[in-house]
Write an enzyme that holds these catalytic residues in place. Structure first.
Site, PDB file in Angstrom:
ATOM      1  N   LYS A 187       4.240   0.786   9.775  1.00 52.05           N
ATOM      2  CA  LYS A 187       4.340   1.967   8.919  1.00 52.05           C
ATOM      3  C   LYS A 187       3.717   3.190   9.585  1.00 52.05           C
ATOM      4  O   LYS A 187       4.227   4.292   9.466  1.00 52.05           O
ATOM      5  CB  LYS A 187       3.633   1.708   7.578  1.00 52.05           C
ATOM      6  CG  LYS A 187       4.512   0.994   6.577  1.00 52.05           C
ATOM      7  CD  LYS A 187       3.971   1.152   5.168  1.00 52.05           C
ATOM      8  CE  LYS A 187       2.920   0.113   4.886  1.00 52.05           C
ATOM      9  NZ  LYS A 187       2.524   0.038   3.484  1.00 52.05           N
ATOM     10  N   GLU A 238       0.872  -1.164   0.000  1.00 56.57           N
ATOM     11  CA  GLU A 238       0.000   0.000   0.000  1.00 56.57           C
ATOM     12  C   GLU A 238       0.916   1.223   0.000  1.00 56.57           C
ATOM     13  O   GLU A 238       1.812   1.323   0.841  1.00 56.57           O
ATOM     14  CB  GLU A 238      -0.876  -0.018   1.253  1.00 56.57           C
ATOM     15  CG  GLU A 238      -1.873   1.106   1.222  1.00 56.57           C
ATOM     16  CD  GLU A 238      -2.785   1.136   2.446  1.00 56.57           C
ATOM     17  OE1 GLU A 238      -2.773   0.178   3.239  1.00 56.57           O
ATOM     18  OE2 GLU A 238      -3.495   2.141   2.576  1.00 56.57           O
ATOM     19  N   ARG A 275       5.340 -12.927   9.759  1.00 54.22           N
ATOM     20  CA  ARG A 275       5.930 -11.588   9.614  1.00 54.22           C
ATOM     21  C   ARG A 275       7.346 -11.611  10.127  1.00 54.22           C
ATOM     22  O   ARG A 275       7.650 -12.328  11.081  1.00 54.22           O
ATOM     23  CB  ARG A 275       5.174 -10.580  10.496  1.00 54.22           C
ATOM     24  CG  ARG A 275       3.950 -10.009   9.924  1.00 54.22           C
ATOM     25  CD  ARG A 275       3.366  -9.011  10.918  1.00 54.22           C
ATOM     26  NE  ARG A 275       3.738  -7.644  10.578  1.00 54.22           N
ATOM     27  CZ  ARG A 275       3.124  -6.943   9.625  1.00 54.22           C
ATOM     28  NH1 ARG A 275       2.124  -7.455   8.953  1.00 54.22           N
ATOM     29  NH2 ARG A 275       3.498  -5.712   9.359  1.00 54.22           N
TER      30      ARG A 275
HETATM   31  P1  ATP Z   1       1.974  -2.107   8.195  1.00 53.05           P
HETATM   32  O1  ATP Z   1       1.223  -3.114   9.007  1.00 53.05           O
HETATM   33  O2  ATP Z   1       3.265  -1.655   8.781  1.00 53.05           O
HETATM   34  O3  ATP Z   1       1.113  -0.976   7.714  1.00 53.05           O
HETATM   35  P2  ATP Z   1       1.423  -3.568   5.854  1.00 53.05           P
HETATM   36  O4  ATP Z   1       1.505  -5.029   5.972  1.00 53.05           O
HETATM   37  O5  ATP Z   1       0.061  -2.992   5.899  1.00 53.05           O
HETATM   38  O6  ATP Z   1       2.410  -2.896   6.885  1.00 53.05           O
HETATM   39  P3  ATP Z   1       1.701  -3.368   3.044  1.00 53.05           P
HETATM   40  O7  ATP Z   1       2.182  -2.247   2.245  1.00 53.05           O
HETATM   41  O8  ATP Z   1       0.268  -3.732   2.961  1.00 53.05           O
HETATM   42  O9  ATP Z   1       2.104  -3.055   4.541  1.00 53.05           O
HETATM   43  O10 ATP Z   1       2.603  -4.648   2.817  1.00 53.05           O
HETATM   44  C1  ATP Z   1       2.885  -5.193   1.567  1.00 53.05           C
HETATM   45  C2  ATP Z   1       3.258  -6.633   1.756  1.00 53.05           C
HETATM   46  O11 ATP Z   1       4.357  -6.752   2.638  1.00 53.05           O
HETATM   47  C3  ATP Z   1       2.108  -7.437   2.346  1.00 53.05           C
HETATM   48  O12 ATP Z   1       1.970  -8.628   1.625  1.00 53.05           O
HETATM   49  C4  ATP Z   1       2.547  -7.712   3.752  1.00 53.05           C
HETATM   50  O13 ATP Z   1       2.051  -8.937   4.187  1.00 53.05           O
HETATM   51  C5  ATP Z   1       4.070  -7.696   3.641  1.00 53.05           C
HETATM   52  N1  ATP Z   1       4.696  -7.301   4.902  1.00 53.05           N
HETATM   53  C6  ATP Z   1       4.508  -6.172   5.595  1.00 53.05           C
HETATM   54  N2  ATP Z   1       5.203  -6.179   6.746  1.00 53.05           N
HETATM   55  C7  ATP Z   1       5.878  -7.349   6.779  1.00 53.05           C
HETATM   56  C8  ATP Z   1       6.778  -7.970   7.702  1.00 53.05           C
HETATM   57  N3  ATP Z   1       7.134  -7.377   8.843  1.00 53.05           N
HETATM   58  N4  ATP Z   1       7.276  -9.187   7.398  1.00 53.05           N
HETATM   59  C9  ATP Z   1       6.944  -9.794   6.252  1.00 53.05           C
HETATM   60  N5  ATP Z   1       6.103  -9.276   5.342  1.00 53.05           N
HETATM   61  C10 ATP Z   1       5.563  -8.069   5.593  1.00 53.05           C
HETATM   62 MG    MG Z   2      -1.486  -3.602   4.412  1.00 57.76          MG
END
Ligand code: ATP
Ligand code: MG
Length: 579
Positions: free
Chosen positions: A288, A54, A278
């Site tokens: 984020k 995102e 994760r």
């Molecule tokens: P946040 O929870 O910090 O907002 P997010 O998961 O919403 O992060 P996205 O931009 O939606 O952020 O993430 C893109 C991809 O990266 C998704 O498939 C998510 O599962 C993966 N991702 C995000 N954080 C991690 C992490 N700590 N370890 C592994 N994969 C991750």
């Molecule tokens: Mg997300």
């Protein structure tokens, strides 16, 4: 768990450009894909994955894991990966983030097949919503957000049907089209899937598909005032792109039945979702939202502050894509969330730098050392290996003269027990140069030492005495007349606790910030060759640590970042764990 050494060897052997995230670590996702390839589950279609960030912030090292999985596994099976921006939240998303995400994915070493945006699918998603309404599978609900929450029930109590649940198809079509046309204010109505208000899975209790939001989108502008929810957009976007394996983190496991429901009701390409753990790292926060708060409140100097766990931050700090990929592969993939020691990341980075970083001499806190028996005005060049680990890195000439800088820490007027560096009457080696013996000191009015005077042994040129005399210590130095001055930024952990979320009642995660995470040293003295340092160069300042040039540098006013100190505490942790 296999010894670190073995994991490491496996990784460095398989970590080649053709298969960047490959490793011999167990990986259930690889097993699933291998089986699907073997059974031709998707016929002759290639393995297709996607990385779906995102664009509401910068990528962090947790995303690096997802990137290595999405791109790396597709690569291994000759498949393809799309970069898809999951841009369904216009209020939080910006072009700045889109640009940085593309830069970071490429920096990590991956190239996408297609660049996609969920917003490109808004028209198709809308058509499919009409289709679900016509099939009696979706309805417009006039309950407020609060009421919807109350009606949803809890884990132990079933939900209640909305009074609008049984609207006719015609009425639903009419309201939904008018929602799209902008006739209703934000939050006044939603479109919901008609599934089961008594489902044990809360995600299946008539989830919201669309909400009204009169907001300008960074790509579609004001074209839309209804926006799809993540769950309604994600699976269908996967399906449109013929994604075969849609991999995401474990928190989406409970959403999987809904992911499947939409695809089945619409009868479209059967993308499948798989969840993995994760990446969590000690002393590191990977939310984020909270990282944005650090930036907005100026607790750090922007998204690329070298203390940040963002990819642009650790890149500026001097971390390399190779080391991050190796670390991510070593951290492994499983179906249980855990926590990885930050020292392990540092270990892989140090190992990479030890092999590739050019050596240089730099004195962070200078003290003058004057060689009384070295002829005034004389200077000479000593030849120094650029990297003892890599003879192909060659040698360079470093100027030596009568007046040098050494580290303040490398001299003690009254040496404590076991102090083998310079003190009056003691002989040490000046690295690659000569043996010197300290004689006396000159002090300022306040008693602080401003100069150390010594004598040298001309026969010890190159750093060895022909009579076989041994010294217990070798110290680094820089010639005063040739030295360049620089600012040095020393970084420590951004958080003071291994688990930044280890909070007392009423505390916020930002209360756990380490107040001493940045130390700025001005007036460091560097060997002159460092005047030509480039941003992409990596250095080991001998005996001090690994460093790289910071983009804040200006000609004559260089700034260096400490990537890591030399000491490897991971080896110790490994040993303790093994014991
Ligand atoms: P946040 O929870 O910090 O907002 P997010 O998961 O919403 O992060 P996205 O931009 O939606 O952020 O993430 C893109 C991809 O990266 C998704 O498939 C998510 O599962 C993966 N991702 C995000 N954080 C991690 C992490 N700590 N370890 C592994 N994969 C991750
Ligand atoms: Mg997300």
């Amino acid at each position: 768990m296999p010894a670190l050494e073995k994991i490491y060897n496996d990784l460095t052997m398989t970590n080649n450009p053709e298969s960047l995230a490959a490793s011999t670590q167990p990986n259930f996702l690889r097993d699933i894909i291998a089986e699907d390839v073997r059974t031709k589950k998707f016929g002759d279609a290639v393995i297709q994955t996607r990385f779906p960030p995102e664009p509401n912030g910068y990528l962090h090292i947790g995303h690096a894991k997802a990137i290595c999985i999405d791109f790396g596994l597709a690569d291994e099976f000759g498949g393809k990966t799309n970069l898809r921006f999951d841009d369904t939240n216009p209020e939080k998303e910006e072009q700045e983030y889109v640009d940085s995400i593309m830069e970071d994915v490429r920096w990590l070493g991956f190239e996408w097949e297609r660049l996609c945006y969920a917003s490109d699918y808004f028209p198709q998603l809308y058509e499919w919503a009409l289709q679900l309404i016509k099939a009696g599978k979706a309805y417009v609900d006039d309950l407020t957000a609060d009421e919807i929450r109350q009606y949803r029930g809890t884990l132990t109590e079933p939900g209640k049907d909305s009074p609008y649940r049984n609207r006719s198809v015609e009425e639903n079509l009419d309201f939904f089209q008018r929602m799209k046309a902008g006739e209703f204010p934000d939050g006044s109505r939603v479109l919901r899937a008609k599934i089961d208000m008594a489902s044990p899975n809360l995600n299946m209790r008539d989830p919201v598909m669309y909400r009204i939001l009169h907001a300008t989108h960074h790509r579609t502008g004001d074209e839309w005032c209804i926006y799809p929810m993540y769950d309604y957009a994600h699976g269908q976007s996967d399906s449109i792109e013929c994604v075969t394996h849609s991999m995401c983190t474990l928190e989406f496991a409970d959403h999987q039945p809904l992911y499947r429901w939409y695809i089945e009701q619409l009868g479209i390409f059967p993308s499948q979702q798989f969840e993995f753990d994760r990446l969590n790292i000690t002393y590191t926060m990977l939310s984020k939202r909270k990282l944005l708060q650090l930036v907005q409140e100026k607790r750090v100097n922007g998204w690329d502050d070298p203390r940040m766990p963002t990819l642009c931050g650790i890149r500026r700090r001097g971390f390399t894509a190779e080391a991050i990929r190796t670390f991510v592969a070593a951290a492994g993939v499983s179906r249980t969330n855990g926590s990885t020691d930050v020292e392990m990341l540092e270990h892989f980075q140090r190992d990479d730098l030890n092999r590739h970083a050019r050596r240089a001499m730099a004195v962070l806190r200078p003290l003058k050392l004057i060689i009384d028996n070295y002829p005034a005005g004389q200077e000479e060049l000593v030849e120094v290996a650029n990297n003892p680990e890599d003879p192909s890195a060659g040698t360079r000439q470093v100027p030596f003269s009568r007046e040098l800088y050494i580290e303040q820490d490398d001299f003690r007027e009254v040496p404590p027990p076991k102090y083998y560096r310079l003190s009056p009457g003691k002989e040490v080696r000046l690295r690659n140069a000569y043996f010197v013996t300290a004689q006396n000191v000159v002090k300022a009015a306040d008693g602080s030492i401003v100069e150390v005077h010594c004598t040298y042994d001309p026969a010890s040129r190159g750093g060895n005495s022909p009579d076989g005399r041994k010294v217990k210590s070798t110290i680094h130095w820089v010639s005063t007349t040739h030295a360049i001055s620089a600012e040095i930024r020393l970084y420590d952990k951004l958080f003071a606790k291994p688990d930044p979320y280890d909070l007392a009642e009423g505390q916020d995660v930002l209360d756990n910030l380490n107040p001493n995470s940045l130390e700025i040293v001005t007036g460091a003295k560097l060997e002159p060759s460092l005047a030509n340092a480039r941003l992409e160069d990596r250095f080991q300042f001998e005996r001090v640590g690994y460093f790289c040039l910071d983009p804040d540098s200006k000609p004559g006013n260089l700034v260096f970042n400490r990537t890591l100190p030399l000491k490897d505490s991971w080896a110790k942790i490994e040993k303790k764990a093994g014991a």
